[in-house]
Design a protein around this motif. Sequence first.
Motif, PDB file in Angstrom:
ATOM      1  N   THR A  91     -19.525 -14.092  -0.646  1.00  0.00           N
ATOM      2  CA  THR A  91     -18.649 -12.963  -0.395  1.00  0.00           C
ATOM      3  C   THR A  91     -18.033 -12.475  -1.699  1.00  0.00           C
ATOM      4  O   THR A  91     -18.107 -13.151  -2.720  1.00  0.00           O
ATOM      5  CB  THR A  91     -17.541 -13.346   0.616  1.00  0.00           C
ATOM      6  OG1 THR A  91     -16.780 -12.193   0.948  1.00  0.00           O
ATOM      7  CG2 THR A  91     -16.609 -14.401   0.071  1.00  0.00           C
ATOM      8  N   HIS A  92     -17.483 -11.311  -1.659  1.00  0.00           N
ATOM      9  CA  HIS A  92     -16.654 -10.821  -2.741  1.00  0.00           C
ATOM     10  C   HIS A  92     -15.235 -10.822  -2.208  1.00  0.00           C
ATOM     11  O   HIS A  92     -15.021 -10.653  -1.006  1.00  0.00           O
ATOM     12  CB  HIS A  92     -17.058  -9.408  -3.153  1.00  0.00           C
ATOM     13  CG  HIS A  92     -18.407  -9.363  -3.776  1.00  0.00           C
ATOM     14  ND1 HIS A  92     -19.562  -9.179  -3.037  1.00  0.00           N
ATOM     15  CD2 HIS A  92     -18.810  -9.511  -5.057  1.00  0.00           C
ATOM     16  CE1 HIS A  92     -20.604  -9.198  -3.846  1.00  0.00           C
ATOM     17  NE2 HIS A  92     -20.173  -9.403  -5.076  1.00  0.00           N
TER      18      HIS A  92
ATOM     19  N   TYR B 202     -10.518 -10.004  -9.000  1.00  0.00           N
ATOM     20  CA  TYR B 202     -11.703  -9.637  -8.221  1.00  0.00           C
ATOM     21  C   TYR B 202     -12.708 -10.748  -8.476  1.00  0.00           C
ATOM     22  O   TYR B 202     -12.936 -11.124  -9.627  1.00  0.00           O
ATOM     23  CB  TYR B 202     -12.260  -8.291  -8.687  1.00  0.00           C
ATOM     24  CG  TYR B 202     -13.613  -7.987  -8.109  1.00  0.00           C
ATOM     25  CD1 TYR B 202     -13.739  -7.456  -6.839  1.00  0.00           C
ATOM     26  CD2 TYR B 202     -14.767  -8.267  -8.827  1.00  0.00           C
ATOM     27  CE1 TYR B 202     -14.984  -7.198  -6.295  1.00  0.00           C
ATOM     28  CE2 TYR B 202     -16.019  -8.014  -8.298  1.00  0.00           C
ATOM     29  CZ  TYR B 202     -16.112  -7.477  -7.028  1.00  0.00           C
ATOM     30  OH  TYR B 202     -17.338  -7.231  -6.487  1.00  0.00           O
TER      31      TYR B 202
ATOM     32  N   LYS C 136     -16.428 -12.974  -7.185  1.00  0.00           N
ATOM     33  CA  LYS C 136     -17.557 -13.339  -6.333  1.00  0.00           C
ATOM     34  C   LYS C 136     -17.273 -14.774  -5.922  1.00  0.00           C
ATOM     35  O   LYS C 136     -16.957 -15.630  -6.760  1.00  0.00           O
ATOM     36  CB  LYS C 136     -18.869 -13.242  -7.096  1.00  0.00           C
ATOM     37  CG  LYS C 136     -20.074 -13.569  -6.258  1.00  0.00           C
ATOM     38  CD  LYS C 136     -21.354 -13.370  -7.061  1.00  0.00           C
ATOM     39  CE  LYS C 136     -22.586 -13.696  -6.239  1.00  0.00           C
ATOM     40  NZ  LYS C 136     -23.803 -13.565  -7.045  1.00  0.00           N
ATOM     41  N   TYR C 137     -17.329 -15.045  -4.629  1.00  0.00           N
ATOM     42  CA  TYR C 137     -16.913 -16.322  -4.074  1.00  0.00           C
ATOM     43  C   TYR C 137     -18.086 -16.918  -3.315  1.00  0.00           C
ATOM     44  O   TYR C 137     -18.568 -16.312  -2.357  1.00  0.00           O
ATOM     45  CB  TYR C 137     -15.726 -16.065  -3.142  1.00  0.00           C
ATOM     46  CG  TYR C 137     -15.108 -17.263  -2.481  1.00  0.00           C
ATOM     47  CD1 TYR C 137     -14.246 -18.096  -3.177  1.00  0.00           C
ATOM     48  CD2 TYR C 137     -15.357 -17.540  -1.141  1.00  0.00           C
ATOM     49  CE1 TYR C 137     -13.641 -19.174  -2.561  1.00  0.00           C
ATOM     50  CE2 TYR C 137     -14.757 -18.618  -0.509  1.00  0.00           C
ATOM     51  CZ  TYR C 137     -13.898 -19.424  -1.226  1.00  0.00           C
ATOM     52  OH  TYR C 137     -13.308 -20.496  -0.604  1.00  0.00           O
TER      53      TYR C 137
ATOM     54  N   GLU D 134     -14.874 -14.668 -11.662  1.00  0.00           N
ATOM     55  CA  GLU D 134     -13.752 -13.740 -11.541  1.00  0.00           C
ATOM     56  C   GLU D 134     -13.601 -12.826 -12.748  1.00  0.00           C
ATOM     57  O   GLU D 134     -13.944 -13.167 -13.875  1.00  0.00           O
ATOM     58  CB  GLU D 134     -12.441 -14.519 -11.421  1.00  0.00           C
ATOM     59  CG  GLU D 134     -12.432 -15.532 -10.333  1.00  0.00           C
ATOM     60  CD  GLU D 134     -11.183 -16.380 -10.371  1.00  0.00           C
ATOM     61  OE1 GLU D 134     -10.878 -16.980  -9.342  1.00  0.00           O
ATOM     62  OE2 GLU D 134     -10.510 -16.451 -11.409  1.00  0.00           O
TER      63      GLU D 134
ATOM     64  N   TYR E 148     -11.436 -10.548   1.851  1.00  0.00           N
ATOM     65  CA  TYR E 148     -12.876 -10.759   1.721  1.00  0.00           C
ATOM     66  C   TYR E 148     -13.631  -9.500   2.140  1.00  0.00           C
ATOM     67  O   TYR E 148     -13.252  -8.844   3.103  1.00  0.00           O
ATOM     68  CB  TYR E 148     -13.322 -11.916   2.617  1.00  0.00           C
ATOM     69  CG  TYR E 148     -12.603 -13.208   2.359  1.00  0.00           C
ATOM     70  CD1 TYR E 148     -13.076 -14.122   1.435  1.00  0.00           C
ATOM     71  CD2 TYR E 148     -11.437 -13.527   3.056  1.00  0.00           C
ATOM     72  CE1 TYR E 148     -12.420 -15.315   1.200  1.00  0.00           C
ATOM     73  CE2 TYR E 148     -10.768 -14.717   2.834  1.00  0.00           C
ATOM     74  CZ  TYR E 148     -11.260 -15.609   1.904  1.00  0.00           C
ATOM     75  OH  TYR E 148     -10.600 -16.787   1.679  1.00  0.00           O
TER      76      TYR E 148
ATOM     77  N   ASP F  88     -17.939  -7.568   1.831  1.00  0.00           N
ATOM     78  CA  ASP F  88     -19.362  -7.760   1.534  1.00  0.00           C
ATOM     79  C   ASP F  88     -19.811  -9.192   1.840  1.00  0.00           C
ATOM     80  O   ASP F  88     -20.571  -9.804   1.093  1.00  0.00           O
ATOM     81  CB  ASP F  88     -19.692  -7.419   0.070  1.00  0.00           C
ATOM     82  CG  ASP F  88     -19.590  -5.939  -0.222  1.00  0.00           C
ATOM     83  OD1 ASP F  88     -19.605  -5.141   0.745  1.00  0.00           O
ATOM     84  OD2 ASP F  88     -19.477  -5.567  -1.399  1.00  0.00           O
TER      85      ASP F  88
END
Length: 196
Positions: free
Chosen positions: A10-11, A26, A28-29, A42, A154, A156
């Motif tokens: 997720t983003h 911001y 990407k997770y 991040e 969260y 995308d």
Amino acid sequence: MTIKALNLETHMIFLQSTQKENLWVYAKYLYDAMGQRIRLMELGTYENKTFSYDVLLLYREATMYEIHRHNRTCNKRPLKGDFQPMVIPKDASLLGQVILGSSSGPGEGLLVNTWTGDLPEKAGKFMSTVTEFGCIPVTTVFHTDQFGWVLFSYFDNVIGILDPQELNPPAYCQHAEMKAGDEEPVDFFSLFNNKH
């Protein structure tokens, strides 16, 4: 109701706000429930200064890697605390169900449930909003005495990990050594405060 033990890419937007500081991130997770691994890549601002941060948390090994792709190096640090799965605990209370967007036409809204409860070991409170179908996270808000309010939004979301290799340390990290006594162990929340 629980967020299933799924792997999730997720983003997210992360916001931590206290009386003394502001942190916007911001990221990407990547979340691997089965392997108990998390990766955060991040870009953020802290006190009007930008930064980037790439960290891999390996809970089964109690190890965190700070990954520096620009010079292909890594810092290896001890990781404290247990892996906290993305779940709505059984003792959580349902605040309500709403439609995000509109219910006026097909596809114009998203049905979500909002839950509230205590963090593990009564460390604070949480409020999580998840989709009714699939129980996919939308937002989570935490409050602790140590960190104040912490908000994750969260978007995308993708079920599964597009590149599972991103949840393994890069080859150039294999020889990174953990220096005994030099580093205080970090946990998920304190790593946000230690990087700026």
